[in-house]
Motif scaffolding. Sequence first.
Motif, PDB file in Angstrom:
ATOM      1  N   MET A 188       0.867  -1.256   0.078  1.00 49.58           N
ATOM      2  CA  MET A 188       0.126   0.062  -0.027  1.00 49.58           C
ATOM      3  C   MET A 188       0.693   1.418   0.168  1.00 49.58           C
ATOM      4  N   LEU A 189       1.877   1.199   0.778  1.00 52.06           N
ATOM      5  CA  LEU A 189       2.904   2.471   1.011  1.00 52.06           C
ATOM      6  C   LEU A 189       3.420   2.640  -0.318  1.00 52.06           C
ATOM      7  N   ASN A 190       4.062   1.935  -1.010  1.00 50.24           N
ATOM      8  CA  ASN A 190       4.834   1.935  -2.336  1.00 50.24           C
ATOM      9  C   ASN A 190       3.495   2.447  -3.285  1.00 50.24           C
ATOM     10  N   ASP A 191       2.599   1.729  -3.327  1.00 54.65           N
ATOM     11  CA  ASP A 191       1.437   2.203  -4.508  1.00 54.65           C
ATOM     12  C   ASP A 191       1.032   3.706  -4.237  1.00 54.65           C
ATOM     13  N   GLY A 192       0.910   4.090  -2.882  1.00 56.86           N
ATOM     14  CA  GLY A 192       0.664   5.220  -2.248  1.00 56.86           C
ATOM     15  C   GLY A 192       1.621   6.401  -2.666  1.00 56.86           C
ATOM     16  N   PHE A 193       3.003   6.195  -2.603  1.00 58.23           N
ATOM     17  CA  PHE A 193       3.856   7.096  -2.984  1.00 58.23           C
ATOM     18  C   PHE A 193       3.860   7.298  -4.500  1.00 58.23           C
ATOM     19  N   LEU A 194       3.753   6.162  -5.325  1.00 54.20           N
ATOM     20  CA  LEU A 194       3.914   6.403  -6.688  1.00 54.20           C
ATOM     21  C   LEU A 194       2.460   7.215  -7.265  1.00 54.20           C
ATOM     22  N   LYS A 195       1.224   7.257  -6.463  1.00 52.89           N
ATOM     23  CA  LYS A 195       0.162   8.062  -6.576  1.00 52.89           C
ATOM     24  C   LYS A 195       0.710   9.536  -6.092  1.00 52.89           C
ATOM     25  N   ALA A 196       1.311   9.490  -5.138  1.00 52.39           N
ATOM     26  CA  ALA A 196       1.841  10.871  -4.755  1.00 52.39           C
ATOM     27  C   ALA A 196       2.511  11.768  -5.851  1.00 52.39           C
ATOM     28  N   PHE A 197       3.632  11.009  -6.200  1.00 49.17           N
ATOM     29  CA  PHE A 197       4.429  11.572  -7.252  1.00 49.17           C
ATOM     30  C   PHE A 197       3.750  11.980  -8.590  1.00 49.17           C
ATOM     31  N   ARG A 198       2.885  10.988  -9.019  1.00 50.59           N
ATOM     32  CA  ARG A 198       1.898  11.394 -10.081  1.00 50.59           C
ATOM     33  C   ARG A 198       1.084  12.509  -9.983  1.00 50.59           C
ATOM     34  N   HIS A 199       0.589  12.815  -8.682  1.00 51.60           N
ATOM     35  CA  HIS A 199      -0.231  14.121  -8.411  1.00 51.60           C
ATOM     36  C   HIS A 199       0.333  15.141  -7.770  1.00 51.60           C
ATOM     37  N   MET A 200       1.743  15.180  -7.526  1.00 46.18           N
ATOM     38  CA  MET A 200       2.535  16.102  -6.911  1.00 46.18           C
ATOM     39  C   MET A 200       2.110  17.730  -7.307  1.00 46.18           C
ATOM     40  N   ASP A 201       1.690  17.650  -8.761  1.00 49.74           N
ATOM     41  CA  ASP A 201       1.202  19.117  -8.957  1.00 49.74           C
ATOM     42  C   ASP A 201       0.029  19.861  -8.185  1.00 49.74           C
ATOM     43  N   GLU A 202      -0.741  18.745  -7.822  1.00 46.07           N
ATOM     44  CA  GLU A 202      -1.934  19.169  -7.291  1.00 46.07           C
ATOM     45  C   GLU A 202      -1.543  19.746  -5.747  1.00 46.07           C
ATOM     46  N   LEU A 203      -0.541  19.534  -5.184  1.00 42.36           N
ATOM     47  CA  LEU A 203      -0.207  20.212  -3.889  1.00 42.36           C
ATOM     48  C   LEU A 203       0.408  21.496  -4.071  1.00 42.36           C
ATOM     49  N   LYS A 204      -0.536  22.347  -3.808  1.00 41.54           N
ATOM     50  CA  LYS A 204       0.217  23.656  -3.983  1.00 41.54           C
ATOM     51  C   LYS A 204       0.552  24.300  -2.782  1.00 41.54           C
ATOM     52  N   ASN A 205       0.308  23.892  -1.531  1.00 43.58           N
ATOM     53  CA  ASN A 205       0.763  24.405  -0.283  1.00 43.58           C
ATOM     54  C   ASN A 205       1.522  23.251   0.636  1.00 43.58           C
ATOM     55  N   GLU A 206       2.828  23.623   0.774  1.00 43.31           N
ATOM     56  CA  GLU A 206       3.479  22.571   1.534  1.00 43.31           C
ATOM     57  C   GLU A 206       3.009  22.471   2.915  1.00 43.31           C
ATOM     58  N   ALA A 207       2.338  23.356   3.420  1.00 45.16           N
ATOM     59  CA  ALA A 207       1.999  23.316   4.955  1.00 45.16           C
ATOM     60  C   ALA A 207       0.765  21.989   5.016  1.00 45.16           C
ATOM     61  N   VAL A 208       0.381  21.647   3.835  1.00 45.09           N
ATOM     62  CA  VAL A 208      -0.958  20.627   3.934  1.00 45.09           C
ATOM     63  C   VAL A 208      -0.283  19.138   3.331  1.00 45.09           C
ATOM     64  N   VAL A 209       0.908  18.962   3.370  1.00 43.85           N
ATOM     65  CA  VAL A 209       1.571  17.766   2.676  1.00 43.85           C
ATOM     66  C   VAL A 209       1.225  16.546   3.537  1.00 43.85           C
TER      67      VAL A 209
END
Length: 191
Positions: free
Chosen positions: A49-70
């Motif tokens: 789950m963790l590895n799949d989740g990180f892959l999704k996070a990297f694919r959607h990194m552009d959606e993260l506009k504010n580092e405070a909500v990471v």
Amino acid sequence: MTERPLTDILKDCRRGREAARQAFYERFYSYALSVCLAYASDREDAREMLNDGFLKAFRHMDELKNEAVVVPWLRRIMVNTAIDYYRRNRKRALEVSTDSVDYSLEEPYLNEEAIFSQLSVEHILTVLHQLPTPYRMVFSLYVLEGYSHREIADQLNIAESTSRAHLSEANRLLRQALINQLPTTHERTNR
């Protein structure tokens, strides 16, 4: 050696730089694993789950506009990944039996405060992992994430009443199993 600023890591992750992705993974590995462990049957499933989740996070990194909500952003990704994992493996999860855990009561009812004050987080997680997967999923989504029964039903493709029943049974089984983890009454009174 000072830790690299998160802003720089996120910027380089968006550019696809592998070193930044590695730094992001290392920085949030423990946190993300702790989220996945609440939903996984074992560490192997949690790591998947963790590895799949990180892959999704990297694919959607552009959606993260504010580092405070990471952290909440990453948590949502890990929880959604756990839900996806559950859906993919639902048939196997439903075959899990409650026979693998001894839920018999050896002592009269104790309130949750008394139970939790005497047990470590590791004990509680161990007992949580012994629950059948459908109960663990509903319990974790409801208690840890604050999902409503309607949201859980939608996410897991079950009836709302089934979500309520699973939560009720999870609470009952957890209470019984946690009571069994406590020292005996004799040991408690002689401390």
